[in-house]
Write a protein that holds these residues in place. Structure first.
Motif, PDB file in Angstrom:
ATOM      1  N   GLU A   1      13.665   0.682  -8.285  1.00 30.41           N
ATOM      2  CA  GLU A   1      12.847   1.175  -9.390  1.00 30.41           C
ATOM      3  C   GLU A   1      12.066   2.438  -9.040  1.00 30.41           C
ATOM      4  OE1 GLU A   1      11.071   0.561 -13.351  1.00 30.41           O
ATOM      5  OE2 GLU A   1      12.892  -0.072 -12.320  1.00 30.41           O
ATOM      6  N   ILE A   2      11.773   2.635  -7.747  1.00 29.12           N
ATOM      7  CA  ILE A   2      10.842   3.689  -7.366  1.00 29.12           C
ATOM      8  C   ILE A   2      11.380   5.083  -7.659  1.00 29.12           C
ATOM      9  CG2 ILE A   2      11.631   3.946  -4.977  1.00 29.12           C
ATOM     10  CD1 ILE A   2       8.007   3.972  -6.327  1.00 29.12           C
ATOM     11  N   GLY A   3      12.692   5.237  -7.697  1.00 29.95           N
ATOM     12  CA  GLY A   3      13.264   6.540  -8.005  1.00 29.95           C
ATOM     13  C   GLY A   3      12.840   7.060  -9.366  1.00 29.95           C
ATOM     14  N   ARG A   4      12.504   6.148 -10.273  1.00 21.94           N
ATOM     15  CA  ARG A   4      12.098   6.556 -11.616  1.00 21.94           C
ATOM     16  C   ARG A   4      10.779   7.326 -11.599  1.00 21.94           C
ATOM     17  NH1 ARG A   4       9.749   3.841 -15.887  1.00 21.94           N
ATOM     18  NH2 ARG A   4       9.611   1.880 -14.702  1.00 21.94           N
ATOM     19  N   ALA A   5       9.934   7.053 -10.595  1.00 17.66           N
ATOM     20  CA  ALA A   5       8.685   7.802 -10.476  1.00 17.66           C
ATOM     21  C   ALA A   5       8.960   9.268 -10.167  1.00 17.66           C
ATOM     22  CB  ALA A   5       7.799   7.192  -9.388  1.00 17.66           C
TER      23      ALA A   5
ATOM     24  N   LYS B   1       0.827  -1.202   0.000  1.00 16.45           N
ATOM     25  CA  LYS B   1       0.000   0.000   0.000  1.00 16.45           C
ATOM     26  C   LYS B   1       0.864   1.256   0.000  1.00 16.45           C
ATOM     27  CE  LYS B   1      -3.506   2.418   2.731  1.00 16.45           C
ATOM     28  NZ  LYS B   1      -4.427   2.332   3.907  1.00 16.45           N
ATOM     29  N   LYS B   2       1.862   1.296   0.864  1.00 16.86           N
ATOM     30  CA  LYS B   2       2.724   2.485   0.934  1.00 16.86           C
ATOM     31  C   LYS B   2       3.462   2.704  -0.379  1.00 16.86           C
ATOM     32  CE  LYS B   2       3.605   2.934   5.908  1.00 16.86           C
ATOM     33  NZ  LYS B   2       2.657   1.946   6.427  1.00 16.86           N
ATOM     34  N   LEU B   3       3.922   1.626  -0.983  1.00 21.09           N
ATOM     35  CA  LEU B   3       4.617   1.752  -2.265  1.00 21.09           C
ATOM     36  C   LEU B   3       3.673   2.278  -3.348  1.00 21.09           C
ATOM     37  CD1 LEU B   3       7.063   1.356  -4.079  1.00 21.09           C
ATOM     38  CD2 LEU B   3       6.433  -1.061  -4.315  1.00 21.09           C
ATOM     39  N   LEU B   4       2.461   1.780  -3.371  1.00 18.33           N
ATOM     40  CA  LEU B   4       1.497   2.248  -4.361  1.00 18.33           C
ATOM     41  C   LEU B   4       1.117   3.711  -4.130  1.00 18.33           C
ATOM     42  CD1 LEU B   4      -0.816  -0.855  -4.808  1.00 18.33           C
ATOM     43  CD2 LEU B   4       0.561   0.251  -6.575  1.00 18.33           C
ATOM     44  N   TYR B   5       1.117   4.151  -2.882  1.00 19.65           N
ATOM     45  CA  TYR B   5       0.849   5.557  -2.609  1.00 19.65           C
ATOM     46  C   TYR B   5       1.942   6.441  -3.206  1.00 19.65           C
ATOM     47  CZ  TYR B   5      -3.339   5.548   0.295  1.00 19.65           C
ATOM     48  OH  TYR B   5      -4.648   5.479   0.726  1.00 19.65           O
ATOM     49  N   VAL B   6       3.180   5.975  -3.169  1.00 18.83           N
ATOM     50  CA  VAL B   6       4.268   6.732  -3.793  1.00 18.83           C
ATOM     51  C   VAL B   6       4.018   6.853  -5.295  1.00 18.83           C
ATOM     52  CG1 VAL B   6       6.743   6.843  -4.230  1.00 18.83           C
ATOM     53  CG2 VAL B   6       5.917   5.936  -2.050  1.00 18.83           C
TER      54      VAL B   6
ATOM     55  N   VAL C   1      -6.048  12.912 -12.717  1.00 14.61           N
ATOM     56  CA  VAL C   1      -6.436  11.499 -12.738  1.00 14.61           C
ATOM     57  C   VAL C   1      -5.891  10.860 -11.472  1.00 14.61           C
ATOM     58  CG1 VAL C   1      -6.218   9.283 -13.921  1.00 14.61           C
ATOM     59  CG2 VAL C   1      -6.433  11.398 -15.259  1.00 14.61           C
ATOM     60  N   THR C   2      -6.780  10.411 -10.593  1.00 13.29           N
ATOM     61  CA  THR C   2      -6.329   9.823  -9.332  1.00 13.29           C
ATOM     62  C   THR C   2      -6.111   8.320  -9.423  1.00 13.29           C
ATOM     63  OG1 THR C   2      -8.603   9.519  -8.540  1.00 13.29           O
ATOM     64  CG2 THR C   2      -7.515  11.610  -8.002  1.00 13.29           C
ATOM     65  N   ASP C   3      -6.758   7.657 -10.379  1.00  9.35           N
ATOM     66  CA  ASP C   3      -6.665   6.198 -10.513  1.00  9.35           C
ATOM     67  C   ASP C   3      -5.341   5.835 -11.180  1.00  9.35           C
ATOM     68  OD1 ASP C   3      -6.878   3.507 -11.127  1.00  9.35           O
ATOM     69  OD2 ASP C   3      -8.971   3.639 -11.750  1.00  9.35           O
ATOM     70  N   VAL C   4      -4.413   5.309 -10.393  1.00  6.42           N
ATOM     71  CA  VAL C   4      -3.075   5.031 -10.911  1.00  6.42           C
ATOM     72  C   VAL C   4      -3.093   3.946 -11.978  1.00  6.42           C
ATOM     73  CG1 VAL C   4      -2.413   3.267  -9.214  1.00  6.42           C
ATOM     74  CG2 VAL C   4      -0.659   4.761 -10.201  1.00  6.42           C
ATOM     75  N   THR C   5      -4.092   3.081 -11.982  1.00  4.11           N
ATOM     76  CA  THR C   5      -4.141   2.021 -12.987  1.00  4.11           C
ATOM     77  C   THR C   5      -4.320   2.596 -14.388  1.00  4.11           C
ATOM     78  OG1 THR C   5      -6.548   1.653 -12.846  1.00  4.11           O
ATOM     79  CG2 THR C   5      -5.149   0.450 -11.290  1.00  4.11           C
ATOM     80  N   LEU C   6      -4.832   3.821 -14.492  1.00  6.30           N
ATOM     81  CA  LEU C   6      -5.008   4.472 -15.785  1.00  6.30           C
ATOM     82  C   LEU C   6      -3.738   5.175 -16.251  1.00  6.30           C
ATOM     83  CD1 LEU C   6      -8.528   6.084 -15.180  1.00  6.30           C
ATOM     84  CD2 LEU C   6      -7.992   3.874 -16.226  1.00  6.30           C
ATOM     85  N   LEU C   7      -2.735   5.245 -15.383  1.00  4.59           N
ATOM     86  CA  LEU C   7      -1.518   5.988 -15.687  1.00  4.59           C
ATOM     87  C   LEU C   7      -0.281   5.109 -15.832  1.00  4.59           C
ATOM     88  CD1 LEU C   7      -2.011   8.922 -13.126  1.00  4.59           C
ATOM     89  CD2 LEU C   7      -2.584   8.923 -15.567  1.00  4.59           C
ATOM     90  N   LEU C   8      -0.330   3.898 -15.304  1.00  6.86           N
ATOM     91  CA  LEU C   8       0.877   3.060 -15.248  1.00  6.86           C
ATOM     92  C   LEU C   8       1.477   2.817 -16.629  1.00  6.86           C
ATOM     93  CD1 LEU C   8      -0.187   0.389 -12.584  1.00  6.86           C
ATOM     94  CD2 LEU C   8       1.321   2.371 -12.260  1.00  6.86           C
ATOM     95  N   ASP C   9       0.669   2.380 -17.575  1.00  3.46           N
ATOM     96  CA  ASP C   9       1.190   2.069 -18.906  1.00  3.46           C
ATOM     97  C   ASP C   9       1.676   3.333 -19.610  1.00  3.46           C
ATOM     98  OD1 ASP C   9       0.448  -0.523 -18.363  1.00  3.46           O
ATOM     99  OD2 ASP C   9      -1.393  -0.444 -19.551  1.00  3.46           O
TER     100      ASP C   9
ATOM    101  N   ALA D   1       4.003  -2.414 -12.643  1.00  5.80           N
ATOM    102  CA  ALA D   1       3.375  -2.146 -11.344  1.00  5.80           C
ATOM    103  C   ALA D   1       1.984  -2.752 -11.236  1.00  5.80           C
ATOM    104  CB  ALA D   1       3.309  -0.645 -11.088  1.00  5.80           C
ATOM    105  N   HIS D   2       1.453  -3.282 -12.323  1.00  7.74           N
ATOM    106  CA  HIS D   2       0.154  -3.963 -12.222  1.00  7.74           C
ATOM    107  C   HIS D   2       0.235  -5.151 -11.269  1.00  7.74           C
ATOM    108  CE1 HIS D   2      -2.100  -1.627 -15.141  1.00  7.74           C
ATOM    109  NE2 HIS D   2      -1.070  -1.679 -15.976  1.00  7.74           N
TER     110      HIS D   2
END
Length: 259
Positions: free
Chosen positions: A220-224, A157-162, A179-187, A194-195
């Protein structure tokens, strides 16, 4: 709202809480936030109800004023409810300052309750988006990253919040939309892998990452953050919100009507 976001029990509890709160204050909007709005709710996710309310103008001018930011946190019929509300004046100041928390309440995709005045405010809020939102999303993503790295549990959960915070901020800076839904932004932003995190999180609120997955994402998280910073550097948004006068006029009209 898409009512399938909440199951029947959650909807009943949400309605009960909001009916009780609306006896005490008039909501401009109540938005469903947290995991439900971010695209990774699990069956045990709490109801995160972020609200904006309107104080009657006479109460603002008079001697007796109510609490500015009411909140409640409790479990009702097995559903955890986290409700909080802020008065419209500090909310609009926050919008001008780039506060994503307040911007998402106004523009969020899952409003549970709305007042008619929200329709006129939403385009003004979009028009107020500026490069100032970078500071908010960077700060929140950084604090979530520190919490994830410091946690003894490998909390997905914490990682997904990042990721959610960084990509929502990058998208706002790039497109001027929220857009708050991260699933619409990942690709779109190169985080298709991250799926797997979404699948893990949807199995339970306290789901933990396997050690190999945590180690991989630690690198990997630094890339965000790079994505967010680069979006800020090339953002077409203005440095400062261009429509403060329009928001001021909207608020004055509201105050006159809600005396």
């Amino acid at each position: 709202m898409n009512m399938t976001v909440l199951d029947a029990r959650q909807q009943i509890v949400a309605d009960r809480v909001l009916d009780e709160e609306e006896r005490q204050r008039a909501h401009l909007v109540v938005s469903l936030s947290g995991a439900h709005a971010y695209g990774f709710p699990s069956p045990d996710s709490d109801l995160d109800l972020k609200s904006i309310h309107i104080e009657p103008t006479r109460r603002l001018l008079g001697l007796m004023r109510s609490a500015a930011s009411p909140s409640r946190l409790e479990i009702i019929d097995g559903v955890e409810v986290d409700y909080s509300s802020n008065e419209i004046h500090p909310v609009l100041l926050g919008v001008l300052q780039g506060n994503g928390n307040y911007i998402e309440r106004i523009l969020g995709p899952f409003p549970l309750r709305t007042a008619p005045e929200l329709d006129a405010l939403k385009p003004l809020c979009l028009g107020a988006l500026s490069r100032r939102v970078f500071r908010h999303y960077l700060g929140f993503a950084t604090s979530q990253r520190h919490a994830w790295e410091a946690s003894e549990r490998a909390s997905v959960k914490k990682l997904l919040y990042v990721l959610r915070t960084a990509l929502t901020g990058a998208h706002a800076l790039t497109t001027g939309t929220v857009v708050t839904d991260v699933t619409l932004l990942l690709d779109q932003y190169g985080f298709s892998s991250a799926h797997e995190l979404i699948d893990i999180k949807r199995s339970g609120e306290r789901s933990e990452l396997p050690e190999n997955v945590r180690d991989r994402w630690a690198g990997e998280i630094g890339r965000a953050f790079t994505t967010l910073t680069e979006a800020h550097e090339r953002s077409p948004l203005p440095e400062e919100p261009p429509n403060a006068d329009a928001l001021d006029e909207w608020l004055l009209t509201l105050r006159r009507a809600r005396f």
